[in-house]
Design an enzyme around this catalytic site. Sequence first.
Site, PDB file in Angstrom:
ATOM      1  N   SER A 129       3.578  -1.694  10.438  1.00  0.00           N
ATOM      2  CA  SER A 129       5.040  -1.775  10.628  1.00  0.00           C
ATOM      3  C   SER A 129       5.616  -3.147  10.287  1.00  0.00           C
ATOM      4  CB  SER A 129       5.422  -1.354  12.051  1.00  0.00           C
ATOM      5  OG  SER A 129       5.041  -0.012  12.274  1.00  0.00           O
TER       6      SER A 129
ATOM      7  N   GLY B 295       2.790   2.701  10.823  1.00  0.00           N
ATOM      8  CA  GLY B 295       3.794   3.749  10.648  1.00  0.00           C
ATOM      9  C   GLY B 295       4.516   4.126  11.927  1.00  0.00           C
TER      10      GLY B 295
ATOM     11  N   GLU C 263      -6.857   5.043   7.719  1.00  0.00           N
ATOM     12  CA  GLU C 263      -6.614   6.446   7.365  1.00  0.00           C
ATOM     13  C   GLU C 263      -7.851   7.054   6.708  1.00  0.00           C
ATOM     14  OE1 GLU C 263      -2.936   5.744   5.288  1.00  0.00           O
ATOM     15  OE2 GLU C 263      -2.012   5.252   7.208  1.00  0.00           O
TER      16      GLU C 263
ATOM     17  N   LYS D 144       0.133   4.239  -0.346  1.00  0.00           N
ATOM     18  CA  LYS D 144      -0.496   5.458   0.174  1.00  0.00           C
ATOM     19  C   LYS D 144      -0.219   6.619  -0.806  1.00  0.00           C
ATOM     20  CE  LYS D 144      -0.213   3.409   4.696  1.00  0.00           C
ATOM     21  NZ  LYS D 144      -0.068   3.535   6.131  1.00  0.00           N
TER      22      LYS D 144
ATOM     23  N   GLU E 245      -5.274  -4.314  10.870  1.00  0.00           N
ATOM     24  CA  GLU E 245      -4.224  -3.312  11.048  1.00  0.00           C
ATOM     25  C   GLU E 245      -4.498  -2.525  12.327  1.00  0.00           C
ATOM     26  OE1 GLU E 245      -2.316  -2.283   6.974  1.00  0.00           O
ATOM     27  OE2 GLU E 245      -4.061  -1.007   7.246  1.00  0.00           O
TER      28      GLU E 245
ATOM     29  N   ASN F  79       0.871  -1.172   0.000  1.00  0.00           N
ATOM     30  CA  ASN F  79       0.000   0.000   0.000  1.00  0.00           C
ATOM     31  C   ASN F  79       0.907   1.220   0.000  1.00  0.00           C
ATOM     32  OD1 ASN F  79      -1.777   2.061   0.431  1.00  0.00           O
ATOM     33  ND2 ASN F  79      -2.382   1.450   2.500  1.00  0.00           N
TER      34      ASN F  79
ATOM     35  N   HIS G 175      -9.573   1.479   4.847  1.00  0.00           N
ATOM     36  CA  HIS G 175      -8.305   1.657   5.570  1.00  0.00           C
ATOM     37  C   HIS G 175      -8.525   2.638   6.732  1.00  0.00           C
ATOM     38  CE1 HIS G 175      -4.169   2.780   6.452  1.00  0.00           C
ATOM     39  NE2 HIS G 175      -3.810   1.659   5.854  1.00  0.00           N
TER      40      HIS G 175
HETATM   41  P1  13P Z   1       3.124   0.719   7.663  1.00  0.00           P
HETATM   42  O1  13P Z   1       3.577  -0.603   7.094  1.00  0.00           O
HETATM   43  O2  13P Z   1       3.877   1.893   7.133  1.00  0.00           O
HETATM   44  O3  13P Z   1       3.046   0.672   9.166  1.00  0.00           O
HETATM   45  O4  13P Z   1       1.618   0.942   7.146  1.00  0.00           O
HETATM   46  C1  13P Z   1       0.704  -0.082   7.326  1.00  0.00           C
HETATM   47  C2  13P Z   1      -0.510   0.221   6.534  1.00  0.00           C
HETATM   48  O5  13P Z   1      -1.270   1.108   6.875  1.00  0.00           O
HETATM   49  C3  13P Z   1      -0.744  -0.580   5.324  1.00  0.00           C
HETATM   50  O6  13P Z   1      -2.028  -0.390   4.835  1.00  0.00           O
END
Ligand code: 13P
Length: 253
Positions: free
Chosen positions: A212, A173, A96, A11, A167, A9, A94
């Site tokens: 992560s 992150g 976010e 982003k 997640e 992903n 997601h």
């Molecule tokens: P990270 O791997 O950067 O922690 O992000 C995870 C994520 O949100 C994948 O959709």
Amino acid sequence: MRRPLLVANWKMHKSVAEAEDFAAALLPLLPPAGAELAIAPPFTALAALGRALRGSPVLLAAQNANPAESGAFTGEVAPAMLAELGCRYVIAGHSERRGLYGESDDFVAAKVCALLAAGLRPIVCVGESLEVRRAGGGAAEVVCRQLQNSLAGVPAGLAAELAVAYEPIWAIGTGETATPQAAQQMHAALREKLRGLFGAAAEAIRIQYGGSVKPGNAAALLAQPDIDGALVGGASLNPESFAALAAESGGAS
Ligand code: 13P
């Protein structure tokens, strides 16, 4: 036996040129067999990345879609538009998008149904906040309810097309991951919820872990019986690191 699913992903990272460079660097590095692989770039890079990945074992994925077929939805993209570009998977709900853009479980469920109707495979994201985790005890209940509500209206006959991504928001992150044991516990609870909703089809649904994930911690997570892959942000942005994750997930087919 579920085949692991490893999805990048990206982003809001990478231009068209950067996506093309990534594909050119990644493909020679991929291990020969194993996990199903996909990359979800920003919408703007979908067409070019799709061309760059053609004939390779890496599938194209999108990060979002609108539940409607078409209409006055400025800034949105419909499932059929993503299918036309060759997308196979689409991330839905997601954290976010839920947190920053107010997507509710109902909206996510409508999106999941629309994606299935367009022949796409949704990756339905769920996960608890740090607040819920700190409150202790109730995280599995919260996350299972979120999953059930985000799957409202999904026909049992299409359930095998779904993937789920657990997640935990506190792990995204942050460099902090759930331990393989804690993640397995949550995944087992989610599997049980899927059995309740869809019966035997639940055994075919991949439940990915996200938060992560990086080379070095993926193998131990994927060794758990109900962890069937990973949804990766930061560590998917570099071809060497994504190839290493593919190797830890069992390679490419
Ligand atoms: P990270 O791997 O950067 O922690 O992000 C995870 C994520 O949100 C994948 O959709």
